[in-house]
Design a protein around this motif. Structure first.
Motif, PDB file in Angstrom:
ATOM      1  N   UNK A  34       0.828  -1.211   0.000  1.00  0.00           N
ATOM      2  CA  UNK A  34       0.000   0.000   0.000  1.00  0.00           C
ATOM      3  C   UNK A  34       0.856   1.252   0.000  1.00  0.00           C
ATOM      4  N   UNK A  35       1.863   1.295   0.796  1.00  0.00           N
ATOM      5  CA  UNK A  35       2.709   2.488   0.899  1.00  0.00           C
ATOM      6  C   UNK A  35       3.417   2.746  -0.431  1.00  0.00           C
ATOM      7  N   UNK A  36       3.883   1.673  -1.043  1.00  0.00           N
ATOM      8  CA  UNK A  36       4.577   1.798  -2.336  1.00  0.00           C
ATOM      9  C   UNK A  36       3.636   2.363  -3.403  1.00  0.00           C
ATOM     10  N   UNK A  37       2.403   1.808  -3.489  1.00  0.00           N
ATOM     11  CA  UNK A  37       1.449   2.248  -4.515  1.00  0.00           C
ATOM     12  C   UNK A  37       1.060   3.694  -4.307  1.00  0.00           C
ATOM     13  N   UNK A  38       0.841   4.098  -3.054  1.00  0.00           N
ATOM     14  CA  UNK A  38       0.438   5.478  -2.759  1.00  0.00           C
ATOM     15  C   UNK A  38       1.526   6.462  -3.170  1.00  0.00           C
ATOM     16  N   UNK A  39       2.741   6.133  -2.825  1.00  0.00           N
ATOM     17  CA  UNK A  39       3.837   7.051  -3.180  1.00  0.00           C
ATOM     18  C   UNK A  39       4.065   7.080  -4.689  1.00  0.00           C
ATOM     19  N   UNK A  40       3.895   5.958  -5.379  1.00  0.00           N
ATOM     20  CA  UNK A  40       4.056   5.925  -6.836  1.00  0.00           C
ATOM     21  C   UNK A  40       3.034   6.836  -7.513  1.00  0.00           C
ATOM     22  N   UNK A  41       1.795   6.819  -7.018  1.00  0.00           N
ATOM     23  CA  UNK A  41       0.762   7.694  -7.582  1.00  0.00           C
ATOM     24  C   UNK A  41       1.121   9.159  -7.374  1.00  0.00           C
ATOM     25  N   UNK A  42       1.611   9.486  -6.171  1.00  0.00           N
ATOM     26  CA  UNK A  42       1.996  10.869  -5.893  1.00  0.00           C
ATOM     27  C   UNK A  42       3.115  11.342  -6.824  1.00  0.00           C
ATOM     28  N   UNK A  43       4.083  10.498  -7.010  1.00  0.00           N
ATOM     29  CA  UNK A  43       5.209  10.856  -7.878  1.00  0.00           C
ATOM     30  C   UNK A  43       4.779  11.007  -9.329  1.00  0.00           C
ATOM     31  N   UNK A  44       3.825  10.184  -9.784  1.00  0.00           N
ATOM     32  CA  UNK A  44       3.326  10.301 -11.156  1.00  0.00           C
ATOM     33  C   UNK A  44       2.605  11.626 -11.350  1.00  0.00           C
ATOM     34  N   UNK A  45       1.844  12.053 -10.336  1.00  0.00           N
ATOM     35  CA  UNK A  45       1.160  13.354 -10.403  1.00  0.00           C
ATOM     36  C   UNK A  45       2.173  14.494 -10.447  1.00  0.00           C
ATOM     37  N   UNK A  46       3.224  14.353  -9.655  1.00  0.00           N
ATOM     38  CA  UNK A  46       4.271  15.380  -9.653  1.00  0.00           C
ATOM     39  C   UNK A  46       4.914  15.499 -11.031  1.00  0.00           C
ATOM     40  N   UNK A  47       5.132  14.360 -11.705  1.00  0.00           N
ATOM     41  CA  UNK A  47       5.713  14.379 -13.046  1.00  0.00           C
ATOM     42  C   UNK A  47       4.780  15.082 -14.024  1.00  0.00           C
TER      43      UNK A  47
END
Length: 627
Positions: free
Chosen positions: A598-611
């Motif tokens: 869960x932590x990995x998926x949440x952070x991946x989504x945040x980073x994709x939005x930042x990109x």
């Protein structure tokens, strides 16, 4: 002068015509040179009695070849070969001598003549074998290295053979001359002595010969260690390219002359000097200066061998001469096959070892001539032996063609092939030479850096060698092979194998052995990146990432963005992705499936939005500037 220029033109023209034809037909350069010699000698009669004198000059090609081989071998590597030199090489020389001696005595020769013939035929052709192994990229195979060990042992064995042959001399009887006078044994000895070149050991007692010989070897060693380097530095200050070439030739010719003076093999002396200079900073300079002369003189040597074949003697008794030549090669081949099996050679390597060494060699010419001078062999027998040696050398390239044919049809039967013996080290080790590793290797070597290339696929390694790139067969994940390739002192390791598991295992082991080593690893996908990150890789390259990123830039250029805008978007994506991978690698857990982290998926989504935000903001600012 006109005669010399005419002969030089004949030899060079024959080589220029015959060798490219032989190479295009897949026959190799050696067979081309031999064919050229036969054409201009026995067939057309364009060269004559000067061939034997020219052959002595051309033998410098063999001397230079062994000097270059010595430059490729560090003393440490030579010491590591001692078991093969004494075991494999020593067994081949002594065993072949015994077998040939027994066969010669069975054919009616006296024991002394039979032993001399055994010494002569125990030797193989260093020039032909090493030249062909290098051309075919087989030098670093187990069979090639074993053949080299035997050839080196044979070259060393020439020295005691030359010392022992005079003890086998036949009694010299008085001769009744045509004018009725008698030539005594003493006069015979005086006449034969007149044919010898001056030597420092002539007339010395046994202990004196030993002292002079040891002194000459010591001079070569001391010069290699302490004299040549300062001389090279002094020459370097002159900034004249031709002085390097002059010094390189002076080293080879000077050592050869010194070895001749004390009755030793010039080839062995220059080989020793090459080994001593293997660690020199001028090694590559020496190689580049000597290489053209070595190739030309070796070619000239092969031509003189072809031109010197006595076809009238051959045609006078063809079945006997050809039978002796083929019988010798079969006898040596059977013995080589047996000792190759004893020393664990298998399949292609065993076949290469057997077929490559079955001939007699150029030192056979030397021993036959010396035996004749010492009255060990009668003139008629010596002429036949010279012809047998020449014929076996002529047949050797055909044996290599036979090896290629057998190798292409040979199955390894599922048995693991022995890895190559690695005698090289460099600042960069490249493990894996497929479509990924070969580009890395080409780039690094093109800039001038030395690499040590390892791969577990023999066909890939052999293909690489055909294109002139040096590589070694072996599994890079094996610790012994990795350490033999110089892991303890390399600066960079490139893990570029096809198997993700092998890459990860290699990175983990290399990092455990060398915390200071810079490791660059090829990754299969993002998950593999995380594994390599945890294993200790410094730089991780996804094998399709850069090409996919470039393809994406082309898409942007063709749907409305300028080249500059597409390039900037590519750079932004690249840097953001690198940061993303590093951050997510800290959250990735191999024990938890990615879909449940869960932590990995949440952070991946945040980073994709930042990109996405970063790229849109970048384009918006370009639009504002344009407005």
């Amino acid at each position: 002068m006109e005669g010399f220029l005419y002969q030089a033109s004949i030899y060079l023209a024959a080589a220029v015509i015959a060798v490219p034809i032989a190479a295009r037909l897949g026959l190799g350069s050696v067979l081309g040179y031999l064919s050229a010699g036969i054409l201009i000698g026995p067939v057309l009669g364009l060269v004559g009695s000067e061939t034997q004198d020219l052959q002595h000059f051309a033998e410098f090609g063999v001397v230079m070849m062994l000097f270059l081989i010595g430059l490729e071998l560090e003393p440490k590597a030579l010491w590591a070969m001692r078991h093969r030199l004494l075991g494999l090489g020593g067994l081949q020389v002594l065993g072949t001598m015994a077998a040939v001696t027994a066969a010669a005595m069975a054919m009616g020769l006296q024991w002394s003549e039979g032993l001399a013939v055994g010494m002569i035929f125990a030797l193989s052709s260093t020039a032909i074998v090493l030249q062909t192994l290098s051309e075919k990229g087989l030098m670093q195979t187990a069979g090639g290295r074993s053949a080299f060990s035997v050839l080196l042992t044979q070259d060393i064995a020439v020295i005691p053979m030359l010392a022992f042959l005079p003890l086998l001399a036949l009694p010299i009887l008085p001769t009744l001359n045509a004018d009725g006078s008698v030539t005594s044994a003493a006069q015979h000895a005086a006449e034969e002595a007149g044919h010898h070149s001056m030597s420092l050991v002539d007339g010395l007692p046994g202990w004196g010969v030993t002292l002079v010989t040891l002194g000459a070897v010591a001079m070569v060693i001391l010069a290699g260690m302490y004299l040549i380097r300062p001389v090279f530095r002094w020459i370097h200050q002159a900034r004249l390219r031709e002085m390097y070439t002059a010094l390189a030739l002076a080293i080879v010719i000077g050592i050869a002359f010194l070895m001749n003076l004390v009755g030793l093999s010039p080839a062995l002396g220059t080989f020793l000097a090459g080994v001593l200079l293997a660690n020199s900073e001028f090694r590559h300079e020496l190689e580049s200066d000597i290489e053209p002369f070595k190739g030309l003189l070796l070619g000239l040597f092969f031509i003189t061998v072809g031109a010197g074949i006595n076809f009238p003697l051959l045609f006078g008794d063809p079945l006997t001469i050809l039978g002796l030549a083929l019988g010798l090669m079969v006898l040596k081949g059977v013995f080589l096959f047996a000792i190759g099996r004893i020393f664990q050679l298998r399949h292609r390597n065993l076949m290469l070892f057997t077929l490559s060494l079955a001939q007699a060699g150029e030192f056979g010419f030397v021993l036959i001539s010396f035996s004749r001078q010492q009255n060990v062999l009668e003139a008629v027998l010596a002429e036949r032996l010279l012809l047998v040696v020449a014929l076996t050398m002529l047949l050797t390239p055909l044996f290599f063609i036979l090896y290629d044919w057998l190798s292409s049809r040979m199955s390894d039967g599922g048995e693991a092939q022995e890895p190559d013996e690695i005698d090289d080290a460099g600042p960069v080790i490249i493990a894996g030479i497929g479509r990924f590793g070969q580009i890395v290797n080409r780039l690094v070597q093109s800039v001038g850096f030395h690499t040590v290339v390892l791969d577990h696929d023999m066909e890939t390694v052999e293909l690489m060698r055909r294109f002139g790139f040096k590589g070694y067969f072996g599994d890079p994940t094996r610790p012994d092979i990795l350490h033999a390739a110089g892991l303890h002192r390399a600066r960079v390791l490139v893990a570029a194998m096809d198997s993700p598991e092998s890459v990860t295992r290699l990175v983990a082991y290399a990092r455990s052995q060398r915390p200071d080593l810079h490791i660059i690893a090829r990754a299969y996908d993002r998950t593999h990146v995380y594994k390599l990150y945890q294993a200790g890789a410094d730089d991780i390259v996804r094998e399709t990432f850069d090409s996919s990123l470039r393809a994406g830039r082309y898409v942007l250029e063709n749907i409305g963005l300028t080249e500059y805008e597409a390039s900037e978007a590519e750079k932004t994506f690249f840097h953001h992705d690198r940061m993303t991978v590093r951050e997510l690698a800290e959250l990735w857990d191999p024990e938890i499936p990615t879909s449940r982290n869960v932590e990995y998926i949440a952070r991946a989504k945040e980073l994709e939005k930042e990109l996405e935000t970063a790229l849109l903001s970048q384009l918006a600012s370009r639009d504002d500037d344009a407005a």
